[in-house]
Design an enzyme around this catalytic site. Structure first.
Site, PDB file in Angstrom:
ATOM      1  N   PRO A 194      37.538  79.515  37.417  1.00 26.92           N
ATOM      2  CA  PRO A 194      37.522  79.251  35.978  1.00 26.92           C
ATOM      3  C   PRO A 194      37.959  77.834  35.593  1.00 26.92           C
ATOM      4  O   PRO A 194      38.843  77.258  36.231  1.00 26.92           O
ATOM      5  CB  PRO A 194      38.499  80.282  35.412  1.00 26.92           C
ATOM      6  CG  PRO A 194      39.319  80.724  36.570  1.00 26.92           C
ATOM      7  CD  PRO A 194      38.447  80.601  37.778  1.00 26.92           C
ATOM      8  N   ASN A 195      37.288  77.346  34.587  1.00 22.47           N
ATOM      9  CA  ASN A 195      37.570  76.048  33.961  1.00 22.47           C
ATOM     10  C   ASN A 195      37.081  74.858  34.784  1.00 22.47           C
ATOM     11  O   ASN A 195      37.095  73.724  34.299  1.00 22.47           O
ATOM     12  CB  ASN A 195      39.067  75.888  33.644  1.00 22.47           C
ATOM     13  CG  ASN A 195      39.568  76.969  32.711  1.00 22.47           C
ATOM     14  OD1 ASN A 195      38.997  77.162  31.643  1.00 22.47           O
ATOM     15  ND2 ASN A 195      40.592  77.700  33.105  1.00 22.47           N
ATOM     16  N   ARG A 209      38.570  67.993  31.555  1.00 17.36           N
ATOM     17  CA  ARG A 209      39.825  68.728  31.407  1.00 17.36           C
ATOM     18  C   ARG A 209      40.936  68.027  32.195  1.00 17.36           C
ATOM     19  O   ARG A 209      40.820  67.816  33.392  1.00 17.36           O
ATOM     20  CB  ARG A 209      39.630  70.143  31.959  1.00 17.36           C
ATOM     21  CG  ARG A 209      40.892  70.973  31.978  1.00 17.36           C
ATOM     22  CD  ARG A 209      40.614  72.363  32.520  1.00 17.36           C
ATOM     23  NE  ARG A 209      40.359  72.386  33.935  1.00 17.36           N
ATOM     24  CZ  ARG A 209      41.027  73.132  34.820  1.00 17.36           C
ATOM     25  NH1 ARG A 209      42.005  73.907  34.427  1.00 17.36           N
ATOM     26  NH2 ARG A 209      40.720  73.104  36.081  1.00 17.36           N
ATOM     27  N   TYR A 214      43.034  66.256  37.375  1.00 17.52           N
ATOM     28  CA  TYR A 214      41.870  66.660  38.167  1.00 17.52           C
ATOM     29  C   TYR A 214      40.858  65.527  38.385  1.00 17.52           C
ATOM     30  O   TYR A 214      39.874  65.727  39.093  1.00 17.52           O
ATOM     31  CB  TYR A 214      41.170  67.855  37.496  1.00 17.52           C
ATOM     32  CG  TYR A 214      42.065  69.071  37.381  1.00 17.52           C
ATOM     33  CD1 TYR A 214      42.433  69.784  38.511  1.00 17.52           C
ATOM     34  CD2 TYR A 214      42.557  69.495  36.151  1.00 17.52           C
ATOM     35  CE1 TYR A 214      43.261  70.904  38.432  1.00 17.52           C
ATOM     36  CE2 TYR A 214      43.386  70.607  36.051  1.00 17.52           C
ATOM     37  CZ  TYR A 214      43.729  71.299  37.198  1.00 17.52           C
ATOM     38  OH  TYR A 214      44.555  72.394  37.102  1.00 17.52           O
ATOM     39  N   ASN A 245      37.460  77.113  45.730  1.00 15.35           N
ATOM     40  CA  ASN A 245      38.535  76.695  44.831  1.00 15.35           C
ATOM     41  C   ASN A 245      38.625  77.784  43.761  1.00 15.35           C
ATOM     42  O   ASN A 245      37.865  77.756  42.791  1.00 15.35           O
ATOM     43  CB  ASN A 245      38.244  75.334  44.199  1.00 15.35           C
ATOM     44  CG  ASN A 245      39.403  74.890  43.300  1.00 15.35           C
ATOM     45  OD1 ASN A 245      40.299  75.690  42.990  1.00 15.35           O
ATOM     46  ND2 ASN A 245      39.398  73.647  42.881  1.00 15.35           N
ATOM     47  N   ALA A 259      42.507  79.044  38.653  1.00 10.72           N
ATOM     48  CA  ALA A 259      43.640  79.878  38.214  1.00 10.72           C
ATOM     49  C   ALA A 259      43.658  81.244  38.897  1.00 10.72           C
ATOM     50  O   ALA A 259      44.737  81.855  39.037  1.00 10.72           O
ATOM     51  CB  ALA A 259      43.601  80.040  36.701  1.00 10.72           C
ATOM     52  N   HIS A 263      46.191  82.243  41.800  1.00  6.75           N
ATOM     53  CA  HIS A 263      47.573  82.687  41.604  1.00  6.75           C
ATOM     54  C   HIS A 263      47.667  84.116  41.075  1.00  6.75           C
ATOM     55  O   HIS A 263      48.769  84.611  40.852  1.00  6.75           O
ATOM     56  CB  HIS A 263      48.278  81.735  40.627  1.00  6.75           C
ATOM     57  CG  HIS A 263      47.924  80.294  40.849  1.00  6.75           C
ATOM     58  ND1 HIS A 263      48.227  79.640  42.018  1.00  6.75           N
ATOM     59  CD2 HIS A 263      47.237  79.388  40.082  1.00  6.75           C
ATOM     60  CE1 HIS A 263      47.777  78.387  41.948  1.00  6.75           C
ATOM     61  NE2 HIS A 263      47.172  78.215  40.785  1.00  6.75           N
ATOM     62  N   ASP A 299      40.893  90.560  48.334  1.00  4.77           N
ATOM     63  CA  ASP A 299      40.298  91.723  49.011  1.00  4.77           C
ATOM     64  C   ASP A 299      38.835  91.474  49.354  1.00  4.77           C
ATOM     65  O   ASP A 299      38.372  91.838  50.437  1.00  4.77           O
ATOM     66  CB  ASP A 299      40.426  92.974  48.133  1.00  4.77           C
ATOM     67  CG  ASP A 299      41.850  93.515  48.107  1.00  4.77           C
ATOM     68  OD1 ASP A 299      42.681  93.050  48.921  1.00  4.77           O
ATOM     69  OD2 ASP A 299      42.133  94.395  47.280  1.00  4.77           O
ATOM     70  N   GLU A 316      40.206  77.121  51.645  1.00  2.50           N
ATOM     71  CA  GLU A 316      40.665  77.108  50.249  1.00  2.50           C
ATOM     72  C   GLU A 316      40.920  75.658  49.849  1.00  2.50           C
ATOM     73  O   GLU A 316      41.533  74.898  50.609  1.00  2.50           O
ATOM     74  CB  GLU A 316      41.958  77.931  50.181  1.00  2.50           C
ATOM     75  CG  GLU A 316      42.608  77.997  48.819  1.00  2.50           C
ATOM     76  CD  GLU A 316      43.947  78.766  48.887  1.00  2.50           C
ATOM     77  OE1 GLU A 316      44.273  79.341  49.954  1.00  2.50           O
ATOM     78  OE2 GLU A 316      44.656  78.753  47.882  1.00  2.50           O
ATOM     79  N   HIS A 367      42.239  73.003  46.681  1.00  2.00           N
ATOM     80  CA  HIS A 367      42.792  72.715  45.351  1.00  2.00           C
ATOM     81  C   HIS A 367      42.744  71.216  45.145  1.00  2.00           C
ATOM     82  O   HIS A 367      43.228  70.453  46.000  1.00  2.00           O
ATOM     83  CB  HIS A 367      44.225  73.218  45.222  1.00  2.00           C
ATOM     84  CG  HIS A 367      44.307  74.688  45.438  1.00  2.00           C
ATOM     85  ND1 HIS A 367      43.839  75.586  44.512  1.00  2.00           N
ATOM     86  CD2 HIS A 367      44.726  75.409  46.506  1.00  2.00           C
ATOM     87  CE1 HIS A 367      43.982  76.809  45.001  1.00  2.00           C
ATOM     88  NE2 HIS A 367      44.508  76.731  46.208  1.00  2.00           N
ATOM     89  N   ILE A 368      42.180  70.812  44.040  1.00  2.00           N
ATOM     90  CA  ILE A 368      42.025  69.382  43.756  1.00  2.00           C
ATOM     91  C   ILE A 368      43.398  68.737  43.574  1.00  2.00           C
ATOM     92  O   ILE A 368      43.686  67.672  44.124  1.00  2.00           O
ATOM     93  CB  ILE A 368      41.158  69.204  42.479  1.00  2.00           C
ATOM     94  CG1 ILE A 368      39.744  69.744  42.747  1.00  2.00           C
ATOM     95  CG2 ILE A 368      41.121  67.738  42.044  1.00  2.00           C
ATOM     96  CD1 ILE A 368      38.907  69.926  41.486  1.00  2.00           C
ATOM     97  N   ARG A 370      53.444  71.017  41.101  1.00  2.00           N
ATOM     98  CA  ARG A 370      53.270  71.440  39.710  1.00  2.00           C
ATOM     99  C   ARG A 370      54.127  72.677  39.405  1.00  2.00           C
ATOM    100  O   ARG A 370      55.075  72.948  40.136  1.00  2.00           O
ATOM    101  CB  ARG A 370      51.775  71.685  39.466  1.00  2.00           C
ATOM    102  CG  ARG A 370      50.940  70.421  39.737  1.00  2.00           C
ATOM    103  CD  ARG A 370      49.466  70.656  39.517  1.00  2.00           C
ATOM    104  NE  ARG A 370      49.183  70.973  38.116  1.00  2.00           N
ATOM    105  CZ  ARG A 370      48.004  71.466  37.701  1.00  2.00           C
ATOM    106  NH1 ARG A 370      47.015  71.659  38.573  1.00  2.00           N
ATOM    107  NH2 ARG A 370      47.820  71.743  36.424  1.00  2.00           N
ATOM    108  N   ARG A 423      52.113  78.019  40.248  1.00  2.00           N
ATOM    109  CA  ARG A 423      50.963  77.516  41.019  1.00  2.00           C
ATOM    110  C   ARG A 423      51.276  77.417  42.513  1.00  2.00           C
ATOM    111  O   ARG A 423      50.404  77.096  43.314  1.00  2.00           O
ATOM    112  CB  ARG A 423      50.521  76.148  40.506  1.00  2.00           C
ATOM    113  CG  ARG A 423      49.972  76.169  39.093  1.00  2.00           C
ATOM    114  CD  ARG A 423      49.441  74.797  38.687  1.00  2.00           C
ATOM    115  NE  ARG A 423      49.412  74.685  37.237  1.00  2.00           N
ATOM    116  CZ  ARG A 423      48.406  75.107  36.465  1.00  2.00           C
ATOM    117  NH1 ARG A 423      47.343  75.651  37.000  1.00  2.00           N
ATOM    118  NH2 ARG A 423      48.461  74.982  35.155  1.00  2.00           N
TER     119      ARG A 423
HETATM  120  C1  DHK Z   1      42.571  74.233  39.590  1.00  4.27           C
HETATM  121  C2  DHK Z   1      43.004  74.981  38.530  1.00  4.27           C
HETATM  122  O1  DHK Z   1      42.205  75.204  37.489  1.00  4.27           O
HETATM  123  C3  DHK Z   1      44.374  75.487  38.450  1.00  4.27           C
HETATM  124  O2  DHK Z   1      44.452  76.717  37.767  1.00  4.27           O
HETATM  125  C4  DHK Z   1      45.031  75.612  39.806  1.00  4.27           C
HETATM  126  C5  DHK Z   1      43.378  74.073  40.816  1.00  4.27           C
HETATM  127  C6  DHK Z   1      44.843  74.333  40.605  1.00  4.27           C
HETATM  128  C7  DHK Z   1      43.067  72.754  41.516  1.00  4.27           C
HETATM  129  O3  DHK Z   1      43.976  71.953  41.719  1.00  4.27           O
HETATM  130  O4  DHK Z   1      41.913  72.539  41.859  1.00  4.27           O
HETATM  131  O5  DHK Z   1      46.399  75.887  39.635  1.00  4.27           O
END
Ligand code: DHK
Length: 207
Positions: free
Chosen positions: A69-70, A77, A82, A133, A136, A139, A146, A157, A159-160, A166, A170
């Site tokens: 998401p996002n 954002r 990011y 990735n 959110a 977490h 599963d 996995e 994470h940017i 943070r 997280r």
């Molecule tokens: C991206 C997100 O949107 C956050 O919810 C994670 C992750 C970190 C990232 O660093 O790519 O906590």
């Protein structure tokens, strides 16, 4: 069970699954190609199947790159966290590198947990490895964990941002429990690192 026997058992599972699915692709299910990873697990065993095959055997070259998401707002954002690259930029970089590595990319993003779960299910017996990735959902989502447990190949996995620098919520990842590797805080470059690692684990790297 030895690595080779684990690989063989996994290959057999894939073969049966493909036969059930009747997707009309022949399995090259040997344990010979098994490449042990550092944890002795989650390593492709030459049993994945795909539309894209090489001449040696029907080994899957597909890597599923999943974004949670996002991440559709990447570049807009919180760019101080990011960065300014968009998800389309990341996808283009992944496709370019995948070409060099002899991989085929399926690149997806969703804000819906169930959709990510469905994509992981569809990857079973078909895709060589997964780069994820979960954003959110990292977490919060036991359901994604599963689903990933049901996938046979390597999972990296990404994470940017450096989630450990943070907020405390997280710092915990459900997905790490099933990942072969975790790349954190390398910016969007983390996706390229993840692809290189998948290529090495599935034995697709040219050199
Ligand atoms: C991206 C997100 O949107 C956050 O919810 C994670 C992750 C970190 C990232 O660093 O790519 O906590």
């Amino acid at each position: 069970m030895s690595d080779a026997r684990v690989g063989a058992a996994r290959s057999e599972r894939v073969r049966l699954r493909v036969a059930e699915a009747d997707i009309g692709v022949e399995a090259a299910a040997t344990s010979d190609g098994a490449i042990p990873g550092p944890d002795g697990d989650r390593v492709a065993s030459g049993s994945g199947l795909s539309r894209m095959t090489d001449e040696r055997e029907d080994v899957s070259r597909i890597v599923l790159v999943l974004n949670g998401p996002n991440l559709n707002l990447l570049g807009k954002r919180q760019p101080e966290i990011y960065g300014r690259e968009t998800l389309a930029d990341v996808e283009a970089d992944c496709r370019r590198l995948a070409g060099e590595l002899g991989l085929e990319i399926e690149f997806r993003q969703s804000n819906r947990e169930y959709e990510i779960i469905d994509w992981i299910h569809e990857a079973r017996g078909r895709v060589a490895g997964v780069v994820i990735n979960p954003a959110a959902f990292t977490h919060t989502s036991v359901a994604i964990l599963d689903a990933l447990h049901a996938f046979e190949g390597p999972i990296i996995e990404v994470h940017i941002s450096n989630v450990h620098k943070r907020e405390e919520f997280r710092h915990r990842s459900y997905v790490s429990a099933v990942a072969s590797g975790v790349i954190v805080g390398c910016g969007t470059q983390g996706y390229a690192l993840a692809l290189r690692r998948i290529a090495a684990l599935v034995g697709a790297e040219a050199g």
